[in-house]
Design a protein around this motif. Structure first.
Motif, PDB file in Angstrom:
ATOM      1  N   ALA A  23     -12.090   3.720  -4.539  1.00 58.62           N
ATOM      2  CA  ALA A  23     -12.558   3.810  -3.158  1.00 58.62           C
ATOM      3  C   ALA A  23     -11.668   2.949  -2.268  1.00 58.62           C
ATOM      4  CB  ALA A  23     -14.006   3.358  -3.060  1.00 58.62           C
ATOM      5  N   ALA A  24     -11.236   3.524  -1.182  1.00 63.04           N
ATOM      6  CA  ALA A  24     -10.398   2.808  -0.219  1.00 63.04           C
ATOM      7  C   ALA A  24     -11.222   2.416   0.996  1.00 63.04           C
ATOM      8  CB  ALA A  24      -9.219   3.673   0.203  1.00 63.04           C
ATOM      9  N   SER A  25     -10.950   1.238   1.509  1.00 61.64           N
ATOM     10  CA  SER A  25     -11.635   0.778   2.716  1.00 61.64           C
ATOM     11  C   SER A  25     -10.641   0.036   3.596  1.00 61.64           C
ATOM     12  CB  SER A  25     -12.816  -0.127   2.362  1.00 61.64           C
ATOM     13  OG  SER A  25     -12.365  -1.266   1.653  1.00 61.64           O
ATOM     14  N   GLY A  26     -10.997  -0.124   4.857  1.00 60.93           N
ATOM     15  CA  GLY A  26     -10.123  -0.812   5.791  1.00 60.93           C
ATOM     16  C   GLY A  26      -9.500   0.140   6.782  1.00 60.93           C
ATOM     17  N   SER A  27      -8.314  -0.201   7.243  1.00 59.89           N
ATOM     18  CA  SER A  27      -7.613   0.596   8.255  1.00 59.89           C
ATOM     19  C   SER A  27      -6.809   1.695   7.561  1.00 59.89           C
ATOM     20  CB  SER A  27      -6.700  -0.298   9.087  1.00 59.89           C
ATOM     21  OG  SER A  27      -7.448  -1.319   9.726  1.00 59.89           O
ATOM     22  N   ILE A  28      -7.435   2.842   7.375  1.00 62.60           N
ATOM     23  CA  ILE A  28      -6.832   3.922   6.603  1.00 62.60           C
ATOM     24  C   ILE A  28      -6.324   5.014   7.522  1.00 62.60           C
ATOM     25  CG2 ILE A  28      -7.231   5.657   4.826  1.00 62.60           C
ATOM     26  CD1 ILE A  28      -9.531   3.800   3.838  1.00 62.60           C
ATOM     27  N   VAL A  29      -5.045   5.306   7.405  1.00 59.23           N
ATOM     28  CA  VAL A  29      -4.457   6.414   8.128  1.00 59.23           C
ATOM     29  C   VAL A  29      -4.859   7.707   7.437  1.00 59.23           C
ATOM     30  CG1 VAL A  29      -2.286   7.495   8.805  1.00 59.23           C
ATOM     31  CG2 VAL A  29      -2.541   5.015   8.920  1.00 59.23           C
ATOM     32  N   CYS A  95      -4.899   2.246  -8.963  1.00 61.81           N
ATOM     33  CA  CYS A  95      -5.024   3.171  -7.837  1.00 61.81           C
ATOM     34  C   CYS A  95      -4.029   2.740  -6.759  1.00 61.81           C
ATOM     35  CB  CYS A  95      -6.455   3.111  -7.301  1.00 61.81           C
ATOM     36  SG  CYS A  95      -6.772   4.133  -5.845  1.00 61.81           S
ATOM     37  N   LYS A  96      -3.421   3.707  -6.110  1.00 58.68           N
ATOM     38  CA  LYS A  96      -2.453   3.410  -5.059  1.00 58.68           C
ATOM     39  C   LYS A  96      -2.709   4.307  -3.857  1.00 58.68           C
ATOM     40  CE  LYS A  96       2.518   3.662  -4.041  1.00 58.68           C
ATOM     41  NZ  LYS A  96       3.845   4.031  -4.584  1.00 58.68           N
ATOM     42  N   LEU A  97      -2.543   3.738  -2.694  1.00 56.10           N
ATOM     43  CA  LEU A  97      -2.601   4.506  -1.451  1.00 56.10           C
ATOM     44  C   LEU A  97      -1.312   4.249  -0.681  1.00 56.10           C
ATOM     45  CD1 LEU A  97      -5.500   5.029   1.008  1.00 56.10           C
ATOM     46  CD2 LEU A  97      -3.281   4.312   1.878  1.00 56.10           C
ATOM     47  N   ARG A  98      -0.706   5.329  -0.217  1.00 58.11           N
ATOM     48  CA  ARG A  98       0.549   5.210   0.526  1.00 58.11           C
ATOM     49  C   ARG A  98       0.437   6.032   1.799  1.00 58.11           C
ATOM     50  NH1 ARG A  98       6.137   4.388   0.203  1.00 58.11           N
ATOM     51  NH2 ARG A  98       7.357   5.917   1.341  1.00 58.11           N
ATOM     52  N   TYR A  99       0.932   5.458   2.897  1.00 62.26           N
ATOM     53  CA  TYR A  99       1.046   6.235   4.125  1.00 62.26           C
ATOM     54  C   TYR A  99       2.266   5.772   4.891  1.00 62.26           C
ATOM     55  CZ  TYR A  99      -0.914   2.208   6.647  1.00 62.26           C
ATOM     56  OH  TYR A  99      -1.138   0.964   7.176  1.00 62.26           O
ATOM     57  N   TYR A 100       2.716   6.644   5.791  1.00 58.91           N
ATOM     58  CA  TYR A 100       3.884   6.359   6.612  1.00 58.91           C
ATOM     59  C   TYR A 100       3.386   6.149   8.039  1.00 58.91           C
ATOM     60  CZ  TYR A 100       8.477   6.939   8.763  1.00 58.91           C
ATOM     61  OH  TYR A 100       9.618   6.752   9.477  1.00 58.91           O
ATOM     62  N   ASP A 101       3.771   5.028   8.639  1.00 57.37           N
ATOM     63  CA  ASP A 101       3.260   4.701   9.965  1.00 57.37           C
ATOM     64  C   ASP A 101       4.231   5.047  11.072  1.00 57.37           C
ATOM     65  OD1 ASP A 101       3.852   1.077   9.757  1.00 57.37           O
ATOM     66  OD2 ASP A 101       5.210   2.792   9.790  1.00 57.37           O
ATOM     67  N   GLY A 102       5.259   5.808  10.735  1.00 54.65           N
ATOM     68  CA  GLY A 102       6.253   6.188  11.731  1.00 54.65           C
ATOM     69  C   GLY A 102       7.487   5.312  11.690  1.00 54.65           C
ATOM     70  N   LYS A 103       7.341   4.175  11.039  1.00 58.42           N
ATOM     71  CA  LYS A 103       8.476   3.255  10.928  1.00 58.42           C
ATOM     72  C   LYS A 103       8.848   3.014   9.474  1.00 58.42           C
ATOM     73  CE  LYS A 103       7.423   0.708  15.179  1.00 58.42           C
ATOM     74  NZ  LYS A 103       7.113  -0.628  15.763  1.00 58.42           N
ATOM     75  N   SER A 104       7.841   2.890   8.631  1.00 61.89           N
ATOM     76  CA  SER A 104       8.096   2.595   7.223  1.00 61.89           C
ATOM     77  C   SER A 104       6.916   3.031   6.378  1.00 61.89           C
ATOM     78  CB  SER A 104       8.355   1.107   7.022  1.00 61.89           C
ATOM     79  OG  SER A 104       7.206   0.377   7.399  1.00 61.89           O
ATOM     80  N   GLY A 105       7.138   3.086   5.078  1.00 61.15           N
ATOM     81  CA  GLY A 105       6.062   3.392   4.147  1.00 61.15           C
ATOM     82  C   GLY A 105       5.223   2.158   3.875  1.00 61.15           C
ATOM     83  N   ASN A 106       3.949   2.367   3.689  1.00 53.63           N
ATOM     84  CA  ASN A 106       3.027   1.276   3.389  1.00 53.63           C
ATOM     85  C   ASN A 106       2.325   1.601   2.075  1.00 53.63           C
ATOM     86  OD1 ASN A 106       2.765  -0.385   6.169  1.00 53.63           O
ATOM     87  ND2 ASN A 106       3.034   1.795   6.584  1.00 53.63           N
ATOM     88  N   ASN A 107       2.360   0.678   1.152  1.00 58.59           N
ATOM     89  CA  ASN A 107       1.769   0.884  -0.164  1.00 58.59           C
ATOM     90  C   ASN A 107       0.710  -0.163  -0.449  1.00 58.59           C
ATOM     91  OD1 ASN A 107       3.634   3.036  -1.197  1.00 58.59           O
ATOM     92  ND2 ASN A 107       5.134   1.441  -0.801  1.00 58.59           N
ATOM     93  N   TYR A 108      -0.430   0.303  -0.930  1.00 65.77           N
ATOM     94  CA  TYR A 108      -1.527  -0.593  -1.306  1.00 65.77           C
ATOM     95  C   TYR A 108      -1.961  -0.261  -2.727  1.00 65.77           C
ATOM     96  CZ  TYR A 108      -1.711  -1.644   3.659  1.00 65.77           C
ATOM     97  OH  TYR A 108      -1.400  -2.027   4.933  1.00 65.77           O
TER      98      TYR A 108
END
Length: 119
Positions: A23-29, A95-108
């Protein structure tokens, strides 16, 4: 920030099944990719399966036909159904979550859950 929490690991005999959940929580794109990776003792962390928010999946060859990844975008959860488990599936599953914020990749990453398959 994003926090990930895994559950569902354990000890199972070869041929058995386990289901992992994250389960992911927080500021999720909303547009992101979630997935599972594993690390066996003395080995590098490796991809097991990923799934995009659009539903595109990718699997390691070693788990194709045995593992199924799924997600619930509304709940920000991802699951891994593992069937026909083998001793070589033993390891810590992350578990990993990755998103791109327009500038760089973000990995959690989550903290990991142990899966042990006995022969």
């Amino acid at each position: 920030q994003v926090q990930l929490g895994e559950s569902g690991g354990g000890l199972v005999q070869a041929g058995g099944s386990l289901r992992l959940s994250c389960a992911a929580s927080g500021s999720i794109v909303s547009k992101n990719t979630m997935g599972w990776y594993r690390q066996a003792p003395g080995k590098q962390r490796e991809l097991v399966a990923t799934i995009s928010s659009g539903g595109t999946t990718d699997y390691a060859d070693s788990v194709k036909g045995r593992f199924t990844i799924s997600r619930d975008n509304a709940k920000n959860t991802v699951s891994l159904q593992m069937n026909s488990l083998k001793p070589e599936d033993t390891g810590v599953y992350y578990c990993k979550l990755r998103y791109y914020d327009g500038k760089s990749g973000n990995n959690y990453w989550g903290q990991g859950t142990q899966v042990t398959v006995s022969s």
